[in-house]
Design an enzyme around this catalytic site. Structure first.
Site, PDB file in Angstrom:
ATOM      1  N   ARG A 254      53.454  44.395  36.542  1.00  8.69           N
ATOM      2  CA  ARG A 254      54.626  43.574  36.258  1.00  8.69           C
ATOM      3  C   ARG A 254      55.451  43.298  37.513  1.00  8.69           C
ATOM      4  NH1 ARG A 254      55.905  43.143  30.798  1.00  8.69           N
ATOM      5  NH2 ARG A 254      54.785  44.566  29.398  1.00  8.69           N
TER       6      ARG A 254
ATOM      7  N   ARG B 153      64.335  37.656  29.160  1.00 10.36           N
ATOM      8  CA  ARG B 153      62.945  38.052  29.357  1.00 10.36           C
ATOM      9  C   ARG B 153      62.206  37.048  30.228  1.00 10.36           C
ATOM     10  NH1 ARG B 153      60.577  38.955  23.503  1.00 10.36           N
ATOM     11  NH2 ARG B 153      58.722  39.660  24.642  1.00 10.36           N
TER      12      ARG B 153
END
Length: 320
Positions: free
Chosen positions: A179, A274
């Site tokens: 990530r 997000r």
């Protein structure tokens, strides 16, 4: 048998043989398991065939039309060749990127079925390590119980343990990791210790404006991770209430009949944050792998069949 055990390492030879009588022998050796279960998909030998380019594809196609060609190759011979392939051929290490609602949960299982390599979710691996009480799972459990965040080193360690299992010997697909750029660098370092490297990175591209509808209508089956959508993929049992919204009591998994749920962060408000985090973190990772010529992009804002066509094209060697 000597020829059978060596043709896997000569793709040009396999390509030439694919139009002659020998592919009956070659294809049988490379694909017996892929087709022995019926239907020709997901077998352990699939990556041997598809990993060999045009010649492999020709052999795979031959098998789909002539399954009886597999009957005479002893399973022990095929096992020996698969072990040789797994030992000397580079593993296929894929990373699938995409913002929330881009379709990773749809495309991942399709890639699994086509290549015969597992899709690995960091969340699933972490839960399994804790449940099985592995050494690194115990460390992760202690950190989570204290309210801390699991470090990159522990996550990489969990991945290292998982990819040592037999189903990953030909390769694997990472979903949800890395990530961040430091995580990508840690992954590269871990893979390098066994002489492996990331071989393909594919990003599913969807405009942010499209994702709100996808996310806010999503329902998930907890145990399997199966994803549904009130508009695009409703469960068979779904019924609408007087307000026109789905009745939660009717949102049940098609396979098990168990209740579905919505993630608490699958809201329009949470999505803004997000997506911001996704773009900020993902762009550096794509730039990190781009010099290697392994990064591809797929327009995931189109019909599902076309998305899959483009995904297959992106997964090919040299595909973008």
């Amino acid at each position: 048998l000597f020829f059978l055990s060596n043709f896997l390492f000569h793709t040009d030879m396999l390509s030439r043989l694919a139009s002659r009588s020998i592919p009956r022998v070659a294809a049988a050796a490379a694909g017996r398991r892929a087709f022995s279960s019926g239907g020709g998909g997901g077998g352990g030998a699939v990556p041997l065939i598809l990993g060999l380019g045009a010649g492999g594809a020709a052999a795979y196609g031959y098998l789909s039309q002539n399954p009886s060609a597999l009957d005479f190759v002893p399973a022990s011979d095929l096992t020996a060749m698969e072990d040789k392939f797994a030992t000397y051929w580079p593993r296929n290490v894929m990373i699938i990127f995409g913002p929330p609602g881009s379709g990773k949960g749809t495309q991942g299982p399709k890639i699994e079925g086509m290549l015969g390599i597992p899709q690995l979710s960091t969340g699933d691996m972490l839960r399994a390590a804790v449940k099985n009480q592995t050494e690194i799972g115990k460390k992760a459990q202690a950190i989570m119980k204290s309210g801390g965040l699991v470090s990159d080193d522990i996550v990489v360690g969990i991945i290292k343990d998982r990819i040592a299992e037999p189903d990953c010997k030909f390769g694997f697909i990472l979903d949800g990791f890395p990530r961040t750029l430091p995580q990508a660098q840690a992954l590269d370092k871990m893979l390098a210790l066994e002489g492996a490297a990331v071989t393909k990175v594919v990003e599913l591209d969807v405009p942010d404006a499209i994702l709100e509808e996808r996310i806010c209508g999503r329902w998930i089956h907890k145990d399997s991770g199966a994803s549904y959508h009130v508009k695009f993929k409703p469960p068979k049992t779904m019924k609408l209430g007087a307000d026109g919204k789905p009745d939660p009591a009717t949102m049940l998994d098609d396979a098990t009949g168990e209740a579905l749920y919505q993630r608490p962060d699958d809201t329009a408000t949470a999505l803004v944050k997000r997506l911001s985090e996704y773009h900020k973190m993902t762009v550096p990772i794509l730039k990190h792998y781009s010099p290697n010529g392994i990064v591809g992009s797929v327009n995931a804002n189109q019909e599902m069949a076309k998305v899959w066509d483009d995904m297959q094209a992106a997964l090919k060697s040299g595909g973008k």
